[in-house]
Design an enzyme around this catalytic site. Structure first.
Site, short mmCIF file in Angstrom:
data_model
loop_
_atom_site.label_atom_id
_atom_site.label_comp_id
_atom_site.label_asym_id
_atom_site.label_seq_id
_atom_site.Cartn_x
_atom_site.Cartn_y
_atom_site.Cartn_z
N CYS A 123 6.52 2.98 -7.26
CA CYS A 123 5.94 4.31 -7.30
C CYS A 123 4.42 4.32 -7.30
CB CYS A 123 6.41 5.00 -8.57
SG CYS A 123 8.16 4.84 -8.82
N GLY B 120 5.55 6.10 -2.39
CA GLY B 120 6.84 6.70 -2.74
C GLY B 120 7.08 7.97 -1.97
N ASN C 114 5.10 3.18 -12.81
CA ASN C 114 5.25 2.29 -11.65
C ASN C 114 5.50 0.90 -12.18
OD1 ASN C 114 2.91 0.76 -9.33
ND2 ASN C 114 5.10 0.96 -9.16
N GLY C 115 6.61 0.32 -11.78
CA GLY C 115 6.96 -1.03 -12.24
C GLY C 115 8.43 -1.08 -12.57
N CYS D 220 0.65 -8.73 -8.55
CA CYS D 220 1.60 -8.82 -7.44
C CYS D 220 0.82 -9.09 -6.14
CB CYS D 220 2.34 -7.50 -7.34
SG CYS D 220 3.24 -7.30 -5.81
N TYR E 172 1.12 -5.93 1.64
CA TYR E 172 1.84 -4.83 2.29
C TYR E 172 1.70 -3.47 1.60
CZ TYR E 172 5.60 -1.76 3.72
OH TYR E 172 6.29 -0.68 4.16
N SER F 269 1.32 -2.07 9.67
CA SER F 269 1.11 -3.04 8.59
C SER F 269 0.48 -4.35 9.07
CB SER F 269 2.42 -3.30 7.86
OG SER F 269 3.41 -3.68 8.80
N ASP G 165 2.63 -9.68 12.06
CA ASP G 165 3.06 -8.69 11.06
C ASP G 165 2.74 -9.23 9.68
OD1 ASP G 165 4.06 -6.35 10.09
OD2 ASP G 165 6.11 -6.64 10.78
N ASP G 166 2.78 -8.35 8.70
CA ASP G 166 2.45 -8.79 7.34
C ASP G 166 3.57 -9.58 6.70
OD1 ASP G 166 3.78 -6.03 7.22
OD2 ASP G 166 3.93 -6.72 5.15
N CYS H 270 12.54 -8.73 -5.41
CA CYS H 270 11.53 -8.33 -6.40
C CYS H 270 12.24 -7.56 -7.50
CB CYS H 270 10.48 -7.43 -5.75
SG CYS H 270 9.28 -6.81 -6.94
N CYS I 207 1.84 -12.96 -9.36
CA CYS I 207 3.30 -12.92 -9.32
C CYS I 207 3.69 -13.28 -7.89
CB CYS I 207 3.85 -11.55 -9.69
SG CYS I 207 5.65 -11.49 -9.57
N CYS J 49 8.84 -13.28 -5.26
CA CYS J 49 9.64 -13.07 -4.05
C CYS J 49 9.48 -14.20 -3.04
CB CYS J 49 9.30 -11.72 -3.41
SG CYS J 49 7.57 -11.55 -2.92
P1 AMP Z 1 12.43 -6.24 8.02
O1 AMP Z 1 12.66 -5.47 9.26
O2 AMP Z 1 13.50 -5.98 7.01
O3 AMP Z 1 12.19 -7.70 8.23
O4 AMP Z 1 11.11 -5.64 7.36
C1 AMP Z 1 9.86 -6.07 7.77
C2 AMP Z 1 8.96 -4.91 8.00
O5 AMP Z 1 9.03 -4.00 6.90
C3 AMP Z 1 7.53 -5.37 8.13
O6 AMP Z 1 6.96 -4.72 9.24
C4 AMP Z 1 6.85 -4.93 6.85
O7 AMP Z 1 5.59 -4.37 7.11
C5 AMP Z 1 7.76 -3.87 6.27
N1 AMP Z 1 7.99 -4.05 4.82
C6 AMP Z 1 7.78 -5.13 4.06
N2 AMP Z 1 8.13 -4.91 2.78
C7 AMP Z 1 8.57 -3.66 2.72
C8 AMP Z 1 9.06 -2.83 1.65
N3 AMP Z 1 9.16 -3.29 0.41
N4 AMP Z 1 9.43 -1.57 1.96
C9 AMP Z 1 9.33 -1.10 3.22
N5 AMP Z 1 8.89 -1.83 4.26
C10 AMP Z 1 8.51 -3.09 4.02
#
Ligand code: AMP
Length: 479
Positions: A5, A32, A106-107, A243, A249, A290, A357-358, A394, A445, A448
């Site tokens: 959150c 959120g 948040n947490g 974190c 992200y 992202s 991607d991140d 997480c 942390c 994950c």
């Molecule tokens: P996935 O398709 O499940 O591999 O998700 C990867 C994509 O979701 C990446 O483009 C990330 O930027 C994004 N992402 C990473 N963590 C989260 C999260 N906790 N909630 C929503 N999107 C996320």
């Protein structure tokens, strides 16, 4: 029950707090999208409006006008997997013998069940399964016996896990960060008051000045007339557990988290990614949004090293599609990726492509993207990821999917590369993360990506000698 959150708390000199709270929640919307809420206090009583949906849908002029008072707290809640969760919308508010309380959290606590059982045995009745109600009841109980600061300290000694909280006790707004500082929380100054918020972007939105971050284990008490604040360092933990995924992200790139602009950190991570696993291709493109900062750092480092690579947008995002994670089933998630991203053929056709991607969580996005780029005529597709493989869930405040859903939980990088059908796949190392964020492993942390957590998570390993700070230290008072 996870609490993923954004929180805010504001105290002003006479001006109504509802609008500034509403604008700050807008600034924190990325933290959120399931529900939004505000609780204010006008000096006599609390006013509350909490509703499901985005901030812009949850409030209108009428309900903002009814939120009277120059102080208040606000909350945006992240969607839980599988859909909406009306019971847990926040802030949580409760009236008790010696006053009223509102809490925004948040947490995620790791001992909420234990504390809930103890309080239930003492006669407390609970209306939700959320952690926030547990904190509220424990604090309400402590407030019957102690002053505000001591009561908060007793609650902090009792609860264990990650928490950044904004609290309103009658007309006093407080901010608290857990002793290991897992989730962010900052303090800002406005022309006529003070603000506490998950991220500094919320302070910027109010034309305020960021004063500093709330320290791990610190309590900030805002004066009810917006005239100042007091700081109490209530618990000193031997280590922090910030974190790293906030930097990678979750947080906005224009926020300052733990002293560093998130955008700069992400660009630096992108540069490290080139250092560790750079491969020259005709074009480097981000997965929007992202991956943008990572891809620009990666391409910059590539060109500095003599590679001749174009940095270009090859994927367009439909900005009206929400995060793919909101989709409850795998089928819907796959469709959502296609809805969300469309290739720009001219950047891709007949060329070797690096996509950045991140993170990869379930692997849905990357699998779909590789096939999309292949269909658009890419000759080679190399994927670079700005974080290490996510191998474990997480438990501390980010909705990351369960272990079975994580593509890296039971596969090697080669196995994932084969599954997403890319020519190559590389992730960033943990060492690059610690270097780019200027921190040691011991201060972060990394649960994950290591499967070892800095808190006592039932059934999981820890990377700490001590996961729970010793309690009962003297309180120091500053500011
Ligand atoms: P996935 O398709 O499940 O591999 O998700 C990867 C994509 O979701 C990446 O483009 C990330 O930027 C994004 N992402 C990473 N963590 C989260 C999260 N906790 N909630 C929503 N999107 C996320």
């Amino acid at each position: 029950m996870h609490e993923k959150c954004g929180v805010v708390g504001i105290s002003l000199d006479g001006r109504e707090a509802a609008r500034p709270l509403y604008y700050s929640l807008y600034a924190l919307q990325h933290r959120g999208q399931e529900s939004a809420g505000i609780v204010t206090h006008d000096g006599f009583q609390q006013h509350e409006h909490v509703e499901m949906g985005l901030v812009g849908d949850a409030f209108d002029s009428d309900n903002l006008a009814a939120l009277n008072g120059p102080q208040g707290i606000g909350h945006v809640r992240y969607p839980t997997e599988g859909g909406v969760n009306e019971c847990c919308a926040q802030p949580f508010s409760v009236s008790f013998k010696s006053g009223s309380l509102g809490l925004a959290h948040n947490g995620n606590l790791v001992n909420a069940d234990e504390v809930r059982e103890d309080l239930a045995a003492l006669g407390h009745a609970f209306t939700s399964a959320g952690d926030t109600e547990v904190i509220a009841h424990d604090l309400a109980r402590n407030l019957l016996e102690a002053d505000l600061v001591r009561a908060v300290k007793s609650t902090m000694d009792r609860i264990h896990g990650s928490y950044s909280l904004t609290i309103m006790h009658d007309e006093t707004v407080l901010g608290v960060r857990d002793p290991q500082g897992n989730r962010p929380l900052c303090l800002g100054e406005l022309d006529d008051g003070y603000v506490l918020a998950s991220e500094s972007a919320a302070v910027d939105t109010l034309d305020g000045e960021l004063i500093r971050e709330v320290k791990p284990g610190e309590l900030i008490v805002l004066a009810p007339d917006g005239a100042g604040y007091d700081s109490y360092q209530l618990i000193d933990a031997p280590q922090t557990a910030h974190c790293f995924f906030e930097h990678v992200y979750f947080a906005r790139p224009d926020s300052i988290i733990d002293g560093e602009l998130v955008y700069d950190a992400r660009r630096e991570l992108g540069r490290q990614l080139w250092e560790e696993s750079g491969i020259e291709t005709d074009v480097v493109m981000p997965v929007p949004d992202s991956g943008r900062a990572f891809a620009s750092g990666y391409a910059e480092a590539a060109n500095e090293a003599g590679a001749e690579t174009e940095f270009a947008e090859g994927l367009m995002k439909n900005r009206y599609v929400g995060r793919t994670f909101i989709m409850p089933t795998q089928d819907e998630r796959e469709r959502a990726v296609r809805l969300k991203l469309n290739p720009i053929k001219s950047t891709i056709e007949g060329r070797s492509v690096t996509i950045v991607d991140d993170s990869i969580v379930r692997g849905t996005t990357s699998t779909q993207l590789v096939s999309l780029l292949r269909d658009a005529g890419a000759e080679e597709i190399h994927m670079r990821v700005g974080s290490p493989p996510i191998v474990a869930p997480c438990y501390l405040g980010i909705d990351m999917a369960s272990r079975e859903e994580l593509i890296a939980a039971d596969r090697t990088i080669d196995g994932i590369e084969a599954e997403i059908e890319a020519e190559s796949l590389s992730y960033l190392s943990i060492d690059a993360i610690t270097e780019a964020l200027n921190r040691t492993r011991a201060d972060l942390c990394l649960g994950c990506v290591t499967g070892e957590y800095p808190y006592d998570v039932e059934g999981e390993a820890t990377d700490r000698d001590v996961t729970r700070p010793s309690v009962g230290r003297e309180t120091s008072h500053g500011d």
